[in-house]
Design a protein around this motif. Structure first.
Motif, PDB file in Angstrom:
ATOM      1  N   ILE A   1       6.112   4.622   2.376  1.00  0.00           N
ATOM      2  CA  ILE A   1       5.955   6.256   2.414  1.00  0.00           C
ATOM      3  C   ILE A   1       6.743   6.968   1.314  1.00  0.00           C
ATOM      4  N   ASN A   2       6.197   8.216   1.074  1.00  0.00           N
ATOM      5  CA  ASN A   2       7.274   8.951   0.111  1.00  0.00           C
ATOM      6  C   ASN A   2       8.110   9.747   0.929  1.00  0.00           C
ATOM      7  N   LEU A   3       9.495   9.878   0.609  1.00  0.00           N
ATOM      8  CA  LEU A   3      10.386  11.031   1.255  1.00  0.00           C
ATOM      9  C   LEU A   3      10.794  11.705   0.239  1.00  0.00           C
TER      10      LEU A   3
ATOM     11  N   ILE B   1      10.260   2.635   1.879  1.00  0.00           N
ATOM     12  CA  ILE B   1      10.041   4.268   1.441  1.00  0.00           C
ATOM     13  C   ILE B   1      10.490   4.467  -0.039  1.00  0.00           C
ATOM     14  N   GLU B   2       9.769   5.451  -0.669  1.00  0.00           N
ATOM     15  CA  GLU B   2       9.978   5.812  -2.056  1.00  0.00           C
ATOM     16  C   GLU B   2      10.911   7.067  -1.866  1.00  0.00           C
ATOM     17  N   LEU B   3      11.862   7.200  -2.955  1.00  0.00           N
ATOM     18  CA  LEU B   3      12.568   8.334  -3.215  1.00  0.00           C
ATOM     19  C   LEU B   3      12.682   8.567  -4.816  1.00  0.00           C
TER      20      LEU B   3
ATOM     21  N   ILE C   1      12.458   3.365  -6.194  1.00  0.00           N
ATOM     22  CA  ILE C   1      13.014   4.768  -6.890  1.00  0.00           C
ATOM     23  C   ILE C   1      11.634   5.195  -7.563  1.00  0.00           C
ATOM     24  N   ASP C   2      10.940   5.981  -7.234  1.00  0.00           N
ATOM     25  CA  ASP C   2       9.939   6.518  -7.317  1.00  0.00           C
ATOM     26  C   ASP C   2      10.021   7.393  -8.720  1.00  0.00           C
ATOM     27  N   ASP C   3       8.893   7.507  -9.469  1.00  0.00           N
ATOM     28  CA  ASP C   3       8.796   8.334 -10.866  1.00  0.00           C
ATOM     29  C   ASP C   3       9.931   8.075 -11.721  1.00  0.00           C
TER      30      ASP C   3
ATOM     31  N   LEU D   1      11.882  -0.428  -8.661  1.00  0.00           N
ATOM     32  CA  LEU D   1      11.719   0.605  -9.637  1.00  0.00           C
ATOM     33  C   LEU D   1      10.445   1.017  -9.873  1.00  0.00           C
ATOM     34  N   LYS D   2       9.814   2.237  -9.751  1.00  0.00           N
ATOM     35  CA  LYS D   2       8.529   2.345  -9.936  1.00  0.00           C
ATOM     36  C   LYS D   2       8.427   3.382 -11.373  1.00  0.00           C
ATOM     37  N   VAL D   3       8.133   2.682 -12.491  1.00  0.00           N
ATOM     38  CA  VAL D   3       8.236   3.592 -13.726  1.00  0.00           C
ATOM     39  C   VAL D   3       6.964   4.580 -13.672  1.00  0.00           C
TER      40      VAL D   3
ATOM     41  N   LEU E   1       0.876  -1.155   0.032  1.00  0.00           N
ATOM     42  CA  LEU E   1       0.138   0.095  -0.077  1.00  0.00           C
ATOM     43  C   LEU E   1       0.934   1.253   0.059  1.00  0.00           C
ATOM     44  N   GLU E   2       0.824   2.287  -0.869  1.00  0.00           N
ATOM     45  CA  GLU E   2       1.549   3.408  -0.901  1.00  0.00           C
ATOM     46  C   GLU E   2       0.594   4.450  -0.179  1.00  0.00           C
ATOM     47  N   ALA E   3       1.277   4.940   1.000  1.00  0.00           N
ATOM     48  CA  ALA E   3       0.475   6.082   1.821  1.00  0.00           C
ATOM     49  C   ALA E   3       0.779   7.332   1.179  1.00  0.00           C
TER      50      ALA E   3
END
Ligand code: C2E
Ligand code: MG
Ligand code: MG
Length: 606
Positions: free
Chosen positions: A441-443, A473-475, A503-505, A524-526, A381-383
């Motif tokens: 969570i996104n940082l 975490i997502e960065l 790695i986000d985006d 990796l999140k494309v 789950l992405e917060a």
């Protein structure tokens, strides 16, 4: 020195009588020769003491003048101050020695008036003349002795004020000028600009103001050192100065920011020509230690009277335009527009509201599931942070308030809140028996600049009794690339403890794939822009495919963001993408809805 001692003695005998306790006692009856001898000795001693005192005062210049203003006494300090030795000065006229020409008549008259009419010359700060002709600032005090006698003596006691004057001048300089470029500082510039604007108003003339901000100046400093950075600024100031007319104004208002004002500029073409000239100064590379360096700058322009009537308003609006220009990339140029300013005001209000958001309980987290492309099962789950200001009927988009929070520094408080809330919720779900899905969570970049962010994250996990597998975490790529070694070391520690780091985006940042292998990441999140266009755009499809391929080769899990329809799902299935996140499966939703979801199917099937 001829006659000096005797004249001094004469003078001392006079002031001795008016004395400072070193005079013979007038009431003592001198009865014996011994008494006379004792008193004479006392008197001589006191005379010597007093003389020694006058001679030894290093910074108090004392001169004595007779009735005709001829020097009868001149101490060492007078020699130091005015450049004449006592022998040179002795017997010469005061007005021929140290009185500047323009004061000569006035001084002679003042001296006469004192003797004839008893009108004292007041103590004052004046500039007298050194032997070399130079001016000497002094505080001069005057004493007349024997005023009503045949031979009145005037003594001048002068204190050298050169140091104070210099200090005052230095102070005036630092309060008005920039020490590096010697240009007026912001404050002095504002005053000058105010005056120029008054002139423009009288002449019904316009004025153009250009705000110049060097692009990536910190990189020059970092790469070449402050000294080289400084020399670039000095050279830039010099070049800009060469282009200025006498009435034009210029200031360095911040480290790498200059403001230039051109009074009398009315026509749009003239403004454009000026802008062109300023840009021209940057065309030639700047000489630095080991070669040359090209420099660009963002320019913002505001015009008088259209964009403001006061100096402050014009500077601020040119600054607003410059900040807009920054967004256009290196070498950007923007003219001020009112809506830029209105937008800033709106953002500022939003920041003020956001500051209260935590206390006012306006924040919440929504969670968006990521599902397995193969099984449809909810894996993670992405917060995602949500903000609904009091009284507002809808959420403000994080795309809008997160960048504001970053800029204002509020992101640290918001980030802490997110960390805490996500851990609290995850712990509650774990207690309720939902043991499978992880929360990520996104940082943000600014958060990661704080070296203790990751250790606080670990402490938060511990506080809530969670393990490193419970929250990831997502960065973004850029955050990783810009991270300093300490942050990377902390990330590596988390990685080895089993924390999932995505790695986000992916694909929107530097996209320098070779870096990937150096970073401690697990997924990796494309970015969803590739997903959006992949069905129709072969290029986007190719990038998606390549990202998935490279991700897998590096042993990373790959997530497709923004899957909105079956066509896209089919595509990523074909590409063997691991996970999918998007409206086609689930929108982000509040915790209770997630709970219902996990309670029921715990997966997506269609
Ligand atoms: P992100 O981390 O890339 O989050 C995914 C964004 O894509 C979310 O937008 C999500 O609602 C949206 N999204 C998910 N599926 C789809 C889809 O199928 N189609 C479309 N068009 N959009 C989809 P959201 O919630 O508006 O968040 C925007 C960004 O704000 C996030 O992008 C993230 O960068 C940032 N953000 C959100 N919450 C936080 C937070 O707690 N901390 C930090 N630092 N940033 C956050
Ligand atoms: Mg994200
Ligand atoms: Mg994303």
């Amino acid at each position: 020195m001829v006659g000096r001692a005797s004249r001094l003695r004469r003078w001392l005998s006079r002031i001795g009588v008016r004395g400072r306790g070193h005079v013979p006692q007038p009431h003592t009856a001198l009865t014996s020769p011994d008494d006379v001898e004792r008193v004479r000795r006392q008197y001589q001693e006191s005379e010597q003491r007093f003389r020694a005192l006058l001679e030894s005062l290093p910074r108090v210049a004392v001169q004595g003048y007779d009735r005709d203003r001829r020097v009868i006494y001149w101490n060492e300090a007078s020699t130091t101050l005015y450049g004449y030795t006592a022998d040179e000065a002795s017997g010469r006229l005061l007005e021929d020695l140290i009185i500047p020409d323009e004061m000569r008549d006035g001084m002679i008259e003042a001296h006469r008036a004192w003797i004839a009419e008893g009108r004292e010359i007041p103590a004052e700060e004046i500039e007298l003349k050194h032997h070399s002709g130079e001016r000497v600032p002094v505080f001069s005090h005057h004493v007349m002795l024997g005023e009503h006698t045949e031979s009145p003596l005037m003594f001048c006691v002068d204190v050298d004020l050169s140091d104070q004057k210099r200090a005052r001048r230095d102070l005036a300089f630092v309060t008005h000028f920039d020490a590096l470029t010697h240009l007026p500082n912001r404050h002095a510039f504002e005053t000058e600009l105010e005056e120029a604007l008054e002139g423009c108003l009288r002449r019904r003339a316009g004025l153009a103001l250009i705000y110049l901000d060097v692009d990536r100046f910190s990189e020059i400093n970092d790469a070449l050192g402050y000294e080289q950075g400084d020399s670039v600024l000095v050279e830039l100031a010099r070049r800009l100065g060469l282009e200025q007319r006498l009435t034009d104004l210029m200031s360095r208002v911040a480290s790498d920011e200059f403001v230039l004002a051109f009074p009398g500029v009315n026509q749009r073409e003239d403004v454009c020509r000026l802008v062109g000239k300023v840009q021209q100064t940057l065309r030639r590379p700047f000489a630095v230690d080991n070669g040359e360096r090209r420099v660009t700058a963002a320019l913002g322009v505001s015009l008088f009277p259209e964009n403001g009537l006061s100096a402050r308003e014009l500077i601020r609006n040119a600054d607003v335009a410059k900040n807009r220009a920054k967004l256009d990339g290196p070498g950007g140029l923007q003219f001020f527009q009112q809506h830029h300013h209105d937008e800033l005001v709106r953002q500022q209000r939003m920041v003020e509201q956001l500051e209260q958001a935590i206390e006012h309980r306006e924040l919440s987290l929504h969670y968006q599931p990521q599902v397995s492309v193969v099984s449809g099962r909810i894996e993670n789950l992405e917060a995602l942070l949500r903000w609904q200001p009091r009284g507002a009927s809808s959420f403000v988009s994080p795309g809008e308030f997160i960048p504001l929070a970053e800029r204002s520094g509020l992101i640290h408080r918001l980030g802490d809140w997110v960390m805490e809330e996500a851990c609290r919720q995850q712990a509650a779900w774990r207690r309720a028996g939902f043991l499978d899905s992880r929360v990520d969570i996104n940082l943000s970049g600014r958060q990661m600049l704080r070296p203790d962010t990751l250790s606080r994250f670990e402490a938060c996990l511990e506080r809530h009794g969670l393990t490193s597998r419970d929250v990831g975490i997502e960065l973004t790529e850029n955050v990783l690339i810009e991270a300093d070694p300490l942050v990377l070391e902390n990330l590596r520690r988390l990685y080895h403890r089993g924390v999932r780091i995505a790695i986000d985006d992916f694909g929107t940042g530097y996209s320098s794939l070779s870096y990937l292998k150096h970073f401690p990441v697990t997924a990796l999140k494309v970015d969803r822009t590739f997903m959006r266009d992949a069905p129709r755009q072969p290029e986007d499809r190719a990038i998606m495919e390549a990202a998935i391929f490279i991700g897998h080769r590096l042993g990373l899990e790959v997530v497709a963001e923004g899957v909105e329809n079956a066509e896209q799902l089919a595509l990523i299935r074909e590409m063997h993408c691991d996970l999918a996140q998007g409206y086609f499966f689930y929108r982000p939703m509040p915790a209770p809805d997630i709970q219902v979801l996990l309670d029921g199917t715990a997966g997506w099937s269609r």
